[in-house]
Scaffold this motif. Structure first.
Motif, PDB file in Angstrom:
ATOM      1  N   THR A 275       0.847  -1.190   0.000  1.00 29.91           N
ATOM      2  CA  THR A 275       0.000   0.000   0.000  1.00 29.91           C
ATOM      3  C   THR A 275       0.883   1.240   0.000  1.00 29.91           C
ATOM      4  N   GLY A 276       0.535   2.186  -0.842  1.00 26.97           N
ATOM      5  CA  GLY A 276       1.312   3.423  -0.934  1.00 26.97           C
ATOM      6  C   GLY A 276       0.421   4.576  -1.316  1.00 26.97           C
ATOM      7  N   CYS A 277       1.020   5.678  -1.694  1.00 24.79           N
ATOM      8  CA  CYS A 277       0.266   6.874  -2.046  1.00 24.79           C
ATOM      9  C   CYS A 277       1.043   7.686  -3.074  1.00 24.79           C
ATOM     10  N   VAL A 286      -3.129  12.645  -5.336  1.00 30.83           N
ATOM     11  CA  VAL A 286      -3.471  12.605  -6.760  1.00 30.83           C
ATOM     12  C   VAL A 286      -4.258  11.333  -7.022  1.00 30.83           C
ATOM     13  N   SER A 287      -5.486  11.492  -7.499  1.00 35.45           N
ATOM     14  CA  SER A 287      -6.342  10.327  -7.763  1.00 35.45           C
ATOM     15  C   SER A 287      -6.247   9.922  -9.232  1.00 35.45           C
ATOM     16  N   GLY A 288      -6.659   8.675  -9.496  1.00 39.57           N
ATOM     17  CA  GLY A 288      -6.747   8.202 -10.874  1.00 39.57           C
ATOM     18  C   GLY A 288      -5.421   7.947 -11.548  1.00 39.57           C
ATOM     19  N   ILE A 289      -4.348   7.769 -10.766  1.00 36.59           N
ATOM     20  CA  ILE A 289      -3.025   7.533 -11.330  1.00 36.59           C
ATOM     21  C   ILE A 289      -2.758   6.026 -11.356  1.00 36.59           C
ATOM     22  N   ARG A 290      -2.341   5.521 -12.504  1.00 41.17           N
ATOM     23  CA  ARG A 290      -2.060   4.085 -12.632  1.00 41.17           C
ATOM     24  C   ARG A 290      -0.622   3.811 -12.206  1.00 41.17           C
ATOM     25  N   ILE A 291      -0.475   2.983 -11.182  1.00 35.24           N
ATOM     26  CA  ILE A 291       0.829   2.579 -10.672  1.00 35.24           C
ATOM     27  C   ILE A 291       1.171   1.209 -11.250  1.00 35.24           C
ATOM     28  N   VAL A 292       2.408   1.037 -11.688  1.00 36.90           N
ATOM     29  CA  VAL A 292       2.838  -0.220 -12.310  1.00 36.90           C
ATOM     30  C   VAL A 292       4.028  -0.777 -11.544  1.00 36.90           C
ATOM     31  N   GLY A 300       7.650 -10.371 -14.087  1.00 42.05           N
ATOM     32  CA  GLY A 300       6.226 -10.176 -13.949  1.00 42.05           C
ATOM     33  C   GLY A 300       5.916  -8.732 -13.625  1.00 42.05           C
ATOM     34  N   THR A 301       4.664  -8.360 -13.792  1.00 37.82           N
ATOM     35  CA  THR A 301       4.249  -6.990 -13.530  1.00 37.82           C
ATOM     36  C   THR A 301       2.815  -6.989 -13.035  1.00 37.82           C
ATOM     37  N   SER A 302       2.385  -5.874 -12.453  1.00 43.45           N
ATOM     38  CA  SER A 302       1.016  -5.699 -11.990  1.00 43.45           C
ATOM     39  C   SER A 302       0.718  -4.212 -11.982  1.00 43.45           C
ATOM     40  N   SER A 303      -0.544  -3.860 -11.753  1.00 47.53           N
ATOM     41  CA  SER A 303      -0.905  -2.447 -11.753  1.00 47.53           C
ATOM     42  C   SER A 303      -2.031  -2.181 -10.765  1.00 47.53           C
ATOM     43  N   ALA A 304      -2.173  -0.916 -10.399  1.00 47.63           N
ATOM     44  CA  ALA A 304      -3.241  -0.463  -9.516  1.00 47.63           C
ATOM     45  C   ALA A 304      -3.477   1.015  -9.802  1.00 47.63           C
ATOM     46  N   THR A 305      -4.643   1.531  -9.366  1.00 48.83           N
ATOM     47  CA  THR A 305      -5.003   2.925  -9.608  1.00 48.83           C
ATOM     48  C   THR A 305      -5.271   3.614  -8.281  1.00 48.83           C
ATOM     49  N   THR A 306      -4.781   4.834  -8.141  1.00 50.06           N
ATOM     50  CA  THR A 306      -4.967   5.560  -6.890  1.00 50.06           C
ATOM     51  C   THR A 306      -6.431   5.973  -6.712  1.00 50.06           C
ATOM     52  N   ASN A 307      -6.870   5.968  -5.439  1.00 48.71           N
ATOM     53  CA  ASN A 307      -8.233   6.366  -5.118  1.00 48.71           C
ATOM     54  C   ASN A 307      -8.311   7.873  -4.901  1.00 48.71           C
ATOM     55  N   ASN A 309      -8.086   9.559  -2.352  1.00 45.27           N
ATOM     56  CA  ASN A 309      -7.082  10.053  -1.401  1.00 45.27           C
ATOM     57  C   ASN A 309      -5.658   9.866  -1.905  1.00 45.27           C
ATOM     58  N   GLY A 310      -5.520   9.456  -3.174  1.00 48.82           N
ATOM     59  CA  GLY A 310      -4.188   9.250  -3.729  1.00 48.82           C
ATOM     60  C   GLY A 310      -3.544   7.964  -3.277  1.00 48.82           C
ATOM     61  N   GLU A 311      -4.311   7.057  -2.690  1.00 44.57           N
ATOM     62  CA  GLU A 311      -3.758   5.814  -2.152  1.00 44.57           C
ATOM     63  C   GLU A 311      -3.953   4.667  -3.145  1.00 44.57           C
ATOM     64  N   PHE A 312      -3.053   3.695  -3.089  1.00 44.67           N
ATOM     65  CA  PHE A 312      -3.163   2.511  -3.937  1.00 44.67           C
ATOM     66  C   PHE A 312      -2.695   1.284  -3.165  1.00 44.67           C
ATOM     67  N   THR A 313      -3.179   0.138  -3.589  1.00 41.11           N
ATOM     68  CA  THR A 313      -2.687  -1.140  -3.086  1.00 41.11           C
ATOM     69  C   THR A 313      -2.376  -2.011  -4.290  1.00 41.11           C
ATOM     70  N   ILE A 314      -1.144  -2.474  -4.369  1.00 38.36           N
ATOM     71  CA  ILE A 314      -0.679  -3.226  -5.527  1.00 38.36           C
ATOM     72  C   ILE A 314      -0.047  -4.532  -5.051  1.00 38.36           C
ATOM     73  N   ALA A 315      -0.206  -5.582  -5.851  1.00 32.83           N
ATOM     74  CA  ALA A 315       0.340  -6.890  -5.485  1.00 32.83           C
ATOM     75  C   ALA A 315       1.697  -7.095  -6.151  1.00 32.83           C
TER      76      ALA A 315
END
Length: 510
Positions: A275-277, A286-292, A300-307, A309-315
């Motif tokens: 989990t990060g921000c 910053v919301s709506g940012i795709r983290i890779v 391997g790779t994965s992605s997540a999008t910030t909510n 509050n600018g927070e994301f949880t990525i595996a």
């Protein structure tokens, strides 16, 4: 040659239905998909490449760019990208109602084409690699099931996710009985078989063929047996079918398949959540940012999008290491290295998104050898960003070596958050001074990102023992933060001379 980096148009979108009849009425919720298609081997843009999402298709312009308007909104749209002489690939992107999303597709040139006689079968190979397909006699049929006759061309293209995960179709996820799960690749290969008329052929029902996939992994070890997965071009997910055995002193996986598309020697892995921000330079979320994520010790790779509050949880892989970063349109974040973790973890600091488009990132990757390849960025004021002076992103020179690597594959990532007026130069050094292989055959790859545009560089000819320095490119910034990049591509036995010393002037974007 100087290439300007600025917002640019692409090929026009098409929305005719498949039989060329009346136009298809656009769905109620639509978005726009834009992007660029490039040659994965050279980094040059590809004109006249075909990009298709569902019923909508277009071709790239002279600069490799494209625009597909009125694409149906979806969480995961599958974009098929192909061009003559290249292995087709597939990118996954969300399509958001009323918004525009951008993708970059890298097409690998077909590695080798073999011609076989259908009635006798035969073996197709890629010279100099373990890649191979063995076809039995009278095993091929057309799409409608009609037995093929005469001769067929077999195009083989190995895919090396250890050097560049973006070469893999899809997003490293598999459909399994237990739901969608992440994959770690140990090498993949695209197989495309065509009749003399150019029609696609495949194996008849009940027929099988033997394939060898070259091993390509960032993992320290390769399992003796591994599941085989094929790529479902409709769903954009990998699906398990059969297994393969390690052979050739660990150089390839061999298995039996019942049809052809892209095959992948994969295994599922257990993951942990990070989990990060993301904050802007004013420390606002910053919301709506795709983290890779990009695996460091696994492919391997994965992605997540910030909510909101600018927070994301990525595996990421359990007990694995990876980098996290984001390219948000024309803006970039810094890159951070995370892991290894055995349990869910929250990062102590946020990623920072540049406030304007006047920021760039440079990513260096390579193969298992040489062990240590180094990034060097020379700034207009005489500053030098490298492993002994990593810089900073919170004060002058506003440039930093975010990630350093000394144990094969990379990545090494340099970020410049605020640009000086003048000329930057970027060079790569074979610090290990080993040449079997050297940087050219490793292969080394440099990715330059600015203004939402990606350029890829690979070493030119001329590398030799003692010629340890490859000056890759320079880029010049004017007072309005407009960037022009000039390939240099020269080898030398010593480091480039500093650019001189001056009081820096930072550009101001309009």
């Amino acid at each position: 040659m100087t290439i300007g980096l600025a917002a640019c148009g692409g090929g026009g979108g098409g929305n005719d239905d498949d039989d060329g009849g009346d136009p298809v009425d656009p769905p109620a919720s639509v978005g726009t998909v834009t992007g660029t298609v490039i040659n994965a081997a050279t980094g040059n843009p590809l004109a006249n490449a075909s990009v298709t999402i569902g019923e909508y298709s277009t071709q790239t312009g002279a600069d490799g760019s494209f625009t597909l308007p009125e694409v149906a909104a979806a969480d995961r749209a599958v974009a098929q990208v192909e061009a003559p002489g290249y292995a087709a690939t597939f990118r996954i992107t969300p399509v958001v109602d009323g918004a525009s999303r951008s993708i970059t597709a890298e097409l690998l040139p077909v590695a080798h084409e073999s011609v076989i006689t259908v009635s006798t079968g035969g073996t197709a190979t890629v010279p100099g690699t373990p890649a191979r397909v063995v076809l039995p006699a009278n095993a091929l049929v057309a799409a409608d099931g009609t037995p093929a006759t005469g001769q067929a061309s077999v195009e083989l293209t190995p895919i090396d996710p250890a050097v560049n995960v973006d070469l893999m179709p899809g997003d490293f996820t598999a459909s399994t009985p237990n739901g969608v799960q992440p994959l770690e690749s140990f090498g993949a290969m695209r197989v495309d078989i065509r009749s003399s008329a150019g029609d696609r052929l495949n194996l008849a029902q009940g027929q099988t063929a033997t394939i060898r996939i070259p091993v390509a992994t960032r993992s320290a070890t390769s399992p003796n047996t591994i599941p085989l997965f094929h790529f479902n071009e409709s769903t954009g997910r990998w699906e398990e079918e059969g297994s393969a055995t390690l052979g050739g002193n660990g150089t390839y996986y061999e298995g039996t398949v019942s049809h052809f598309s892209t095959w992948n020697a994969d295994r599922l892995y257990a993951s942990v959540n990070v989990t990060g921000c993301v904050r802007d330079e004013d420390n606002q979320p910053v919301s709506g940012i795709r983290i890779v994520s990009d695996g460091i010790d696994y492919s391997g790779t994965s992605s997540a999008t910030t909510n909101a509050n600018g927070e994301f949880t990525i595996a990421i892989k359990h007990n694995g290491r990876a980098t996290l970063s984001s390219l948000a349109g024309t803006r970039v974040t810094n890159t951070v290295s995370v892991g290894p973790y055995t349990a869910a973890t929250t990062l102590g600091t946020c990623l920072t998104l540049s406030s304007t488009a006047s920021a760039v990132s440079v990513k260096l990757t390579w193969g298992a050898e040489p062990d240590d390849v180094d990034s060097h960025l020379y700034l207009p004021d005489g500053s030098h960003i490298w492993y002994q002076d990593e810089g900073t992103l919170t004060a002058a020179p506003w440039a930093n070596l975010d990630v350093d690597d000394t144990t094969s594959f990379g990545p090494e990532v340099v970020t410049v958050r605020r640009l000086m007026v003048g000329t930057y130069r970027y060079a790569v050094n074979n610090y290990s001074e080993t040449y079997d292989p050297g940087m050219t055959q490793s292969p080394v790859r440099v990715e330059f990102n600015a203004n939402g545009t990606r350029r890829v560089f690979t070493p030119p000819s001329g590398e030799a023992a003692g010629n340890d320095w490859w000056t890759v490119f320079s880029f010049t910034v004017d007072a309005q933060c407009r960037i022009s990049i000039t390939p240099v591509n020269t080898w030398s036995p010593s480091a480039p001379a500093p650019s001189g010393s001056s009081t820096p002037t930072y550009c101001t974007a309009p």
